[in-house]
Design a protein around this motif. Sequence first.
Motif, short mmCIF file in Angstrom:
data_model
loop_
_atom_site.label_atom_id
_atom_site.label_comp_id
_atom_site.label_asym_id
_atom_site.label_seq_id
_atom_site.Cartn_x
_atom_site.Cartn_y
_atom_site.Cartn_z
N ASN A 193 2.36 8.16 -3.64
CA ASN A 193 2.68 7.27 -4.74
C ASN A 193 3.94 6.50 -4.38
O ASN A 193 5.01 7.10 -4.24
N PRO A 194 3.83 5.18 -4.22
CA PRO A 194 5.01 4.40 -3.83
C PRO A 194 5.95 4.22 -5.02
O PRO A 194 5.51 4.15 -6.16
N ALA A 195 7.26 4.15 -4.74
CA ALA A 195 8.24 3.87 -5.78
C ALA A 195 8.60 2.40 -5.74
O ALA A 195 8.78 1.82 -4.67
N ALA A 196 8.72 1.81 -6.95
CA ALA A 196 9.15 0.42 -7.05
C ALA A 196 10.61 0.29 -6.62
O ALA A 196 11.36 1.26 -6.66
N VAL A 197 10.98 -0.92 -6.21
CA VAL A 197 12.38 -1.19 -5.89
C VAL A 197 12.90 -2.30 -6.79
O VAL A 197 12.14 -3.17 -7.18
N PRO A 198 14.20 -2.31 -7.15
CA PRO A 198 15.15 -1.22 -6.88
C PRO A 198 14.97 -0.09 -7.88
O PRO A 198 14.29 -0.26 -8.90
#
Lengths: 436, 436
Positions: A98-103
């Motif tokens: 699960n990718p994390a959004a940035v920032p």
Amino acid sequence: MIQSRVHVSDLREHIGRTVTVCGWVNTLRLMSKVQFVIVRDNSGLVQVTHKRGGGLLEVQLDALTPESAVKITGRVADAAQVKLGGLELVPEAVEVLNPAAVPLPIDEQTGIEHRLDWRFLDVRRRPAAQLMFAVQTTLEQGMREYAYAQGATEMHTPKLMGTASESGAEVFELGYFGRSAYLAQSPQFYKQMAISAGIEKVFEIGPVFRAEPSFTSRHATEFTGVDVELAWIDGVEDVMAFEEEMLAHAIARVADAHGAALREQCGVEITVPVTPFPRITMAEAHDILREGGWDPEGVKEDLDPEGERRISTHVQQAMGHEFVFITHYPVSIRPFYHMRPADDPSVTLSFDLLWKGLEVTTGAQREHRYEVLLRQAAEKGMSSEPMQHYLNAFRYGCPPHGGLGMGLGRVLMVMLGLESIREATFLFRGPNRLTP
Amino acid sequence: MIQSRVHVSDLREHIGRTVTVCGWVNTLRLMSKVQFVIVRDNSGLVQVTHKRGGGLLEVQLDALTPESAVKITGRVADAAQVKLGGLELVPEAVEVLNPAAVPLPIDEQTGIEHRLDWRFLDVRRRPAAQLMFAVQTTLEQGMREYAYAQGATEMHTPKLMGTASESGAEVFELGYFGRSAYLAQSPQFYKQMAISAGIEKVFEIGPVFRAEPSFTSRHATEFTGVDVELAWIDGVEDVMAFEEEMLAHAIARVADAHGAALREQCGVEITVPVTPFPRITMAEAHDILREGGWDPEGVKEDLDPEGERRISTHVQQAMGHEFVFITHYPVSIRPFYHMRPADDPSVTLSFDLLWKGLEVTTGAQREHRYEVLLRQAAEKGMSSEPMQHYLNAFRYGCPPHGGLGMGLGRVLMVMLGLESIREATFLFRGPNRLTP
């Protein structure tokens, strides 16, 4: 569970083998020749080291973002130069679960209120916060362990009440199929009903609700209460003895299980208290305060927070103890159902427990005689009619009993030296906070 | 505790000695030459035998009323003719700690609703009801024991929510400092937040609230939920495996601690289930029902209570098991956050657990991918705006996870063969019942 997964803290046992680590991207250092990814799981941090040379793996690692959930399979290699445990993981396959959004919405500088908005990230990224919940688990199980060894029964009393219990103030009201219900401010009445039901020792850990507009570091509108009620007691001393032994047992469990981690990660030293705890009467407490030059207007009967801190400091210095029971609270500041000694009807057979200056428990022997209860309720200006279901429990042979209510968050707050109950709660609830 | 008190079940060890028994007057037989008082404590019954001959004791015993709380000091005598344990207590002093009014408001013929009005007397006078709470305690501790051995963390999630969670229907609404709050229908969203906070295995036992106007034998507006949520799972199978092992462990604890008493007092035999439990898909369940001649209108996708009973009967006969997991529930009858398998988006990676025909658990792998969650919520016609705090937990690397929610009262109901959830709860709450 994910096949061949190894927790970071166990990697040393797998040197030379290929394993899978599951966790979050803690930090990324993407150099021109090497990619370093520090991965964090709830047991620690490990460095993933990948020499660039093209290929899918290099692309995948370059695309990682902090806090993404990853599953990395690789060979565990001894690497004396690596600060994190002297080992590294040489990756063979990377999967972004699960990718994390940035920032990220918070960082190390974020203040408490904004951290609470993103509490899941706040807790995930701070090992000390993770540790707090492990301590909570051990502490509660330690208390249960003691209580059940003493023959206590776990009860789950209702949080929905048909009438506002003790006072009507500070109670949340809700719509209930065309009428009103109220949220229990404590399991008090119901655990007494359980005593009358023949349960000899009642134990409950559950939510309690207070509609108080308080914004202090130690108040919440919903918190976890630890409740005990004991039948067939000789006096309130039995209740205090139960509590101090239960706490000493549970704190010893915490010291065993987490003492070293708390020292390392939080700089906290757990002292297992010696029993019995000191006991002083409210009258003695006031003498001590006056002698120490503290005699605030308007706090003639109770202790205010500053008074509580001063008493604890005095007891620590004079008796070398972190805990102190304050007993014999005046009738005026205790509820009608607290029993009064026959030889002094101006006080109650009640106590508070202070730990390092903070009140963590209120307890008492309860009045179990129906006629006396009615009289004491009337004296406090209370109508018996809305309490009739409660009062009925005393008309058919309810035995002598007493008990205590402890705030779990407060105990954790003192134990771990936290500045606010907000830090000792997973998702804090206050007058201004109902989210997340 | 009261000095020299001996529980009734331990009296035989004190033959010839003077002890104190504390309990309730179970029955009185006041004969012309002898007074018999049967005293009950929570360990059993004992006969107090007093030969008349004048004096205070005789007057005191004559004045006793049923269910009065008494403390009787006397000599324990071997008495083969006495049915109750072949011993009796010859009283030397009697103290009425709390007299009971006459007549008692309930007796052996009283129906359930009126018994619930006087639940404390109902529980006190029935050893089987007392036993139920002892079983509850053992069962819960057994589940905790298993969960903590697996590394679970005890969490206390808020019951007060800022927005109505899943649907808005069936949620209690309350006034909260000038706005509205809602009571959590389950810890679902919050335990998922704990997973996103890096807690690998979440365990909670606490109240859940349902504003459903249901009057069945298995519904309540407030009940005790056992909730588990597991991170880093490979699939829903991991959740089912956790649950069956947890239940088998806890039921074995109950069998050890209370098996003999349950057989004697309730005629109940505890069978420790073999793991793994059988698993059948919902499609298979419908095939089984159709083959058995059961194909009710309007229950094409779900199972109704009769269908659940038939499936359990079938599994008991075909596989010799009391438990069965039903898996692959259709999307239409499961919430938006249940994950769907990649190869069949018409079903969910979810399950119910039936025990002897009653649904005791719902569980699933949860959808942890933010974009997929948004899409599935939209498909169900839900607006993402009120759920934003929940959805945020999936934007920053929430790992794969799944979990279950179990109704504690239902488990007790099936285990003890009780007719209604009302009997498996200390103080039942339903649309028509908010008292006592």
